[in-house]
Write an enzyme that holds these catalytic residues in place. Structure first.
Site, short mmCIF file in Angstrom:
data_model
loop_
_atom_site.label_atom_id
_atom_site.label_comp_id
_atom_site.label_asym_id
_atom_site.label_seq_id
_atom_site.Cartn_x
_atom_site.Cartn_y
_atom_site.Cartn_z
N LEU A 17 -15.29 41.09 27.79
CA LEU A 17 -15.73 42.48 27.83
C LEU A 17 -15.12 43.35 26.73
CD1 LEU A 17 -15.76 43.00 31.70
CD2 LEU A 17 -17.61 42.24 30.18
N CYS A 18 -14.45 42.73 25.77
CA CYS A 18 -13.93 43.47 24.62
C CYS A 18 -15.07 43.82 23.67
CB CYS A 18 -12.90 42.65 23.86
SG CYS A 18 -11.25 42.69 24.58
N HIS A 19 -14.96 44.99 23.07
CA HIS A 19 -15.92 45.39 22.05
C HIS A 19 -15.56 44.74 20.72
CE1 HIS A 19 -16.21 48.62 25.06
NE2 HIS A 19 -17.46 48.72 24.67
N MET B 88 -5.84 44.61 23.00
CA MET B 88 -6.21 43.20 23.22
C MET B 88 -6.12 42.40 21.92
SD MET B 88 -6.52 43.07 26.38
CE MET B 88 -6.82 41.31 26.31
N GLU B 89 -6.46 43.02 20.81
CA GLU B 89 -6.35 42.34 19.53
C GLU B 89 -4.90 42.05 19.18
OE1 GLU B 89 -10.35 43.89 19.82
OE2 GLU B 89 -8.41 44.81 20.24
N ASP C 75 1.99 24.14 18.74
CA ASP C 75 1.25 22.97 18.26
C ASP C 75 1.97 22.27 17.11
OD1 ASP C 75 -1.12 21.23 17.89
OD2 ASP C 75 -1.31 22.36 16.01
#
Length: 195
Positions: free
Chosen positions: A93-95, A140-141, A155
């Site tokens: 739901l992020c733009h 969020m970014e 990793d």
């Protein structure tokens, strides 16, 4: 109300209501929050996280740039930047936001426990800073950048240390938008940082 926060507050005529999820409709269905009517403002978000090692060998290899897979921190930085730009592909739901800047920095930190404790191999503090001029925030970014950088370190180093952990990923600063500026207590962050 800040559209990227998971809750907002409102008041009724009788009493203050409970916080509500902005990504839910009144019927409980998930939706993308409309932002077309919001003005563009300069927005900044910073996030941090820690990659914690169980032995000192990993941090020594990273500092000397002698891991088998190459320059760990350079690759992790690129991974964080790339991930920030692709956040809407991972968080439904992020733009999609046109980012103007993404920075990912690393700080190797020494072991906190006495040398007699073999499970403390030091840690790397990751911090991201994301900026845009837009209608919604970039928290969020910033979180995605830190997470991708941490996963990349895992990793590239897991062959040497299978017990690596990723801890303490969180937003520590945001500015812009209707809700203004918010900053975490970094003293609390450092006191509670993983050992």
């Amino acid at each position: 109300m800040p559209q990227r926060c998971h809750y907002s507050t409102s008041t009724s005529s009788s009493s203050k209501s409970l916080p509500k999820l902005t990504h839910q409709t009144s019927s409980g269905a998930a939706h993308m929050v409309p932002i077309a009517s919001k003005p563009n403002t300069h927005r900044i978000a910073k996030a941090v996280g820690y990659v914690v090692f169980s032995n000192v060998t990993v941090l020594e290899l990273i500092r000397a740039n002698t891991t088998k897979k190459g320059d760990v921190l350079s690759v992790a930085r690129i991974a964080g930047i790339m991930a920030a730009k692709r956040t809407p592909e991972w968080i439904p739901l992020c733009h999609a936001i046109s980012l103007s800047s993404v920075k990912v920095e690393f700080e190797p930190l020494p072991r906190l426990a006495p040398p007699a404790v073999p499970t403390d191999g030091g840690r790397i503090r990751i911090q991201s800073e994301v900026e845009c001029d837009g209608k919604t925030g970039v928290e969020m970014e910033a979180l995605t950048a830190v997470s991708a950088a941490a996963l990349t370190i895992f990793d590239m180093c897991k062959a040497v240390d299978r017990a690596i952990t990723i801890e303490g990923v969180r937003v520590i600063y945001k500015a812009g938008g209707r809700s203004g500026t918010w900053e975490a207590d970094l003293g609390v962050e450092e006191e509670t940082a993983p050992a």
